[in-house]
Scaffold this active site. Structure first.
Site, short mmCIF file in Angstrom:
data_model
loop_
_atom_site.label_atom_id
_atom_site.label_comp_id
_atom_site.label_asym_id
_atom_site.label_seq_id
_atom_site.Cartn_x
_atom_site.Cartn_y
_atom_site.Cartn_z
N ARG A 79 62.92 -50.50 19.14
CA ARG A 79 63.98 -51.09 19.88
C ARG A 79 65.42 -51.71 18.72
O ARG A 79 64.79 -52.04 17.39
CB ARG A 79 63.93 -51.98 20.37
CG ARG A 79 64.42 -52.78 21.45
CD ARG A 79 63.75 -54.09 22.41
NE ARG A 79 64.37 -54.81 22.46
CZ ARG A 79 64.62 -56.33 21.89
NH1 ARG A 79 63.62 -56.77 21.56
NH2 ARG A 79 65.68 -57.21 22.65
N HIS A 123 72.63 -57.90 20.68
CA HIS A 123 72.09 -59.49 20.36
C HIS A 123 72.54 -60.52 19.31
O HIS A 123 72.28 -61.01 18.15
CB HIS A 123 70.59 -58.51 19.42
CG HIS A 123 69.40 -59.77 18.87
ND1 HIS A 123 68.05 -58.52 19.25
CD2 HIS A 123 69.30 -60.27 19.01
CE1 HIS A 123 66.83 -59.54 18.42
NE2 HIS A 123 67.59 -60.69 18.91
N GLU A 168 67.68 -62.11 25.19
CA GLU A 168 66.83 -63.67 25.65
C GLU A 168 68.45 -64.38 25.72
O GLU A 168 68.89 -65.08 25.23
CB GLU A 168 67.05 -63.70 24.16
CG GLU A 168 65.71 -63.56 23.63
CD GLU A 168 64.61 -63.18 22.35
OE1 GLU A 168 63.70 -63.08 21.84
OE2 GLU A 168 65.11 -64.81 22.28
N ASN A 293 60.64 -61.12 26.33
CA ASN A 293 59.23 -61.23 24.75
C ASN A 293 59.05 -62.53 24.75
O ASN A 293 59.41 -63.19 24.89
CB ASN A 293 61.67 -61.41 23.99
CG ASN A 293 62.07 -60.36 23.38
OD1 ASN A 293 61.27 -59.33 23.70
ND2 ASN A 293 63.08 -60.69 23.17
N TYR A 295 55.44 -64.68 22.18
CA TYR A 295 55.40 -65.78 20.89
C TYR A 295 54.69 -67.02 21.01
O TYR A 295 54.02 -67.12 20.62
CB TYR A 295 57.15 -66.05 19.86
CG TYR A 295 57.55 -65.46 20.02
CD1 TYR A 295 57.49 -64.45 19.19
CD2 TYR A 295 58.98 -64.94 20.21
CE1 TYR A 295 58.12 -63.21 18.32
CE2 TYR A 295 59.45 -63.92 20.63
CZ TYR A 295 59.18 -63.07 18.40
OH TYR A 295 60.06 -62.02 18.55
N GLU A 352 59.34 -58.34 22.34
CA GLU A 352 59.04 -58.59 21.39
C GLU A 352 58.03 -59.37 21.66
O GLU A 352 57.04 -60.18 22.13
CB GLU A 352 60.33 -59.75 21.05
CG GLU A 352 61.45 -59.05 20.40
CD GLU A 352 62.37 -60.13 19.77
OE1 GLU A 352 62.32 -61.54 19.31
OE2 GLU A 352 63.56 -59.42 20.35
#
Length: 436
Positions: A79, A123, A168, A293, A295, A352
């Site tokens: 990616r 991005h 994002e 994504n 985290y 991610e």
């Protein structure tokens, strides 16, 4: 090593790693135009040690070596993101042939190594010339972005396995226009509200245009945060609901249902563009897949010192990464299950997931982090989510935006002085699992 095997995830499951153009490429002398991250990073106080992505990991010159690492690790896919200012230096108009040639080399290099190219169109490195025109605050960006997307389709589309429009959008809009932590560094609610809408309008406009030209496998990548109230008090519960609306529900509802959450629309009020109601069919353009994504989680509390946005993040009790983020695998299960149940029944990719850790090739905490998140992902699959792939963030230690080069997410160590790559134990853990 990991306790999981490739076979645990089912036939056809895609494993890859992810990167972003500004964070790794460098190579700013081939006709590439300036981006908002060039000016933001050169402004004192914005980035750790005033560091920039001018050289980064020198992937522009070392892409073949890096793709070899992906092949060596047994990964199925890569990616990556295109740099808008490398392809169209002023954001619109003249095309930089050197940029076209560069991405031709990289994409052909992926295919030659048996890697599926998962492309991200944006991005965060917006051409500075477009910021001069208002950037994401300007509705015209939906046209600019669509023209850029069609250029990529024209030159590369037949070689791309999957295409994500935006990475994002919360970061593009809120983090960068309300909190001012990322480029362009605004702290303005009207700018934020317009960016929140225009980034999704641009996504939808580009999806429709690309699909009309025959581009397939189109999606978007949203970052989701597991938001939980710090206490059971009504004030903390309300604060958490507002945060969840701005961080999660706005983008999920917009792109999968063509509808923004009513409470957030009311809260933003007159700061939103008048065009919102008529734009929502475009915002909710059909998706072939959705990228998530993930985290960490946030514990949200009421903040009486901030009457307009009465929300603050309070530290949690769990073990934390070098970013100070709690390690909370259950949040991945919860969020993916929520998305599958409430928003999107189609294919989902974890685009991610990873952690920052101290420098060194011996990274047992990172191996444990990935292994625990694999278990969380499999639990979400058991709950019925249609999960098709997982991308580790990141292949390389790289430029971590406002943190500069201080935080390292890579499964491959990079010596920024010599640009020498050194696979970490986490890389070897992936290699062992993917060779099973």
């Amino acid at each position: 090593m990991f306790t999981h095997k490739r076979a645990d995830f089912g036939d056809g499951f895609v494993f890859g790693t992810a990167t972003a153009s500004y964070q790794i490429e460098g190579g700013q002398t081939d006709g590439r135009g300036p981006s908002i991250w060039d000016s933001f990073s050169r402004t004192p106080g914005n980035v750790h040690n005033g560091e920039t992505g001018e050289i980064a990991c020198d992937h522009y010159n070392r892409w073949a070596e890096d793709l070899d690492l992906l092949r060596e690790g047994g990964f199925d896919a890569y990616r990556f993101s295109f740099a808008w200012p490398r392809l169209i230096p002023e954001g619109t108009g003249r095309v930089n042939q050197a940029g076209i040639d560069y991405y031709d080399r990289v994409i052909d290099g992926m295919l030659a190594r048996g890697l599926k190219p998962f492309a991200t169109l944006y991005h965060w490195d917006l051409p500075s010339a477009l910021q001069d025109e208002g950037g994401w605050m300007n509705r015209d960006i939906a046209d600019w972005f669509t023209d850029y997307a069609l250029l990529i389709h024209k030159h590369f589309g037949d070689r791309l396995h999957a295409v994500a429009t935006i990475n994002e959008p919360w970061c593009v809009a809120w983090l960068s226009h309300f909190w001012g932590a990322h480029a362009p560094g605004y702290r303005d609610i009207r700018a934020t509200a317009r960016a929140m809408h225009h980034v999704l309008l641009s996504h939808g406009r580009a999806v429709n245009a690309l699909r009309a030209e025959g581009q397939g496998n189109l999606g978007i990548v949203v970052n989701l945060q597991k938001a939980e109230p710090a206490t059971d008090s009504p004030e903390d519960v309300a604060a958490n609901h507002l945060f969840d609306g701005i961080f999660n529900r706005w983008y999920l509802g917009g792109v999968t249902q063509g509808e923004y959450p009513a409470d957030v629309v009311e809260w933003l009020g007159a700061n939103l563009p008048d065009s919102v109601p008529g734009d929502m069919n475009t915002v909710g353009a059909d998706l072939d897949w959705l990228g998530i994504n993930y985290y960490s989680r946030s514990l949200m509390a009421h903040d009486p010192q901030s009457p307009y946005f009465p929300v603050k993040d309070v530290p949690g009790p769990l073990e934390k990464t070098e970013m100070g983020w709690e390690i909370y695998p259950k949040g991945l299960t919860d969020l993916v299950t929520r998305v599958a149940n409430d928003y999107f029944k189609g294919p989902i990719y974890i685009t991610e997931n990873g952690m920052a850790e101290v420098r060194g090739t011996d990274d047992p905490r990172r191996i444990k982090f990935y292994d625990e998140h694999f278990a969380a992902l499999l639990k979400a699959k058991q709950n019925g989510a249609d999960i098709r792939g997982y991308f580790a963030w990141s292949l390389l230690d790289n430029y971590e935006w406002a943190e500069g080069y201080a935080k390292r997410f890579g499964i491959v160590d990079v010596d920024y002085r010599t640009q020498k790559r050194a696979p970490k134990q986490s890389f070897n853990a992936f290699k062992a699992m993917l060779s099973d």
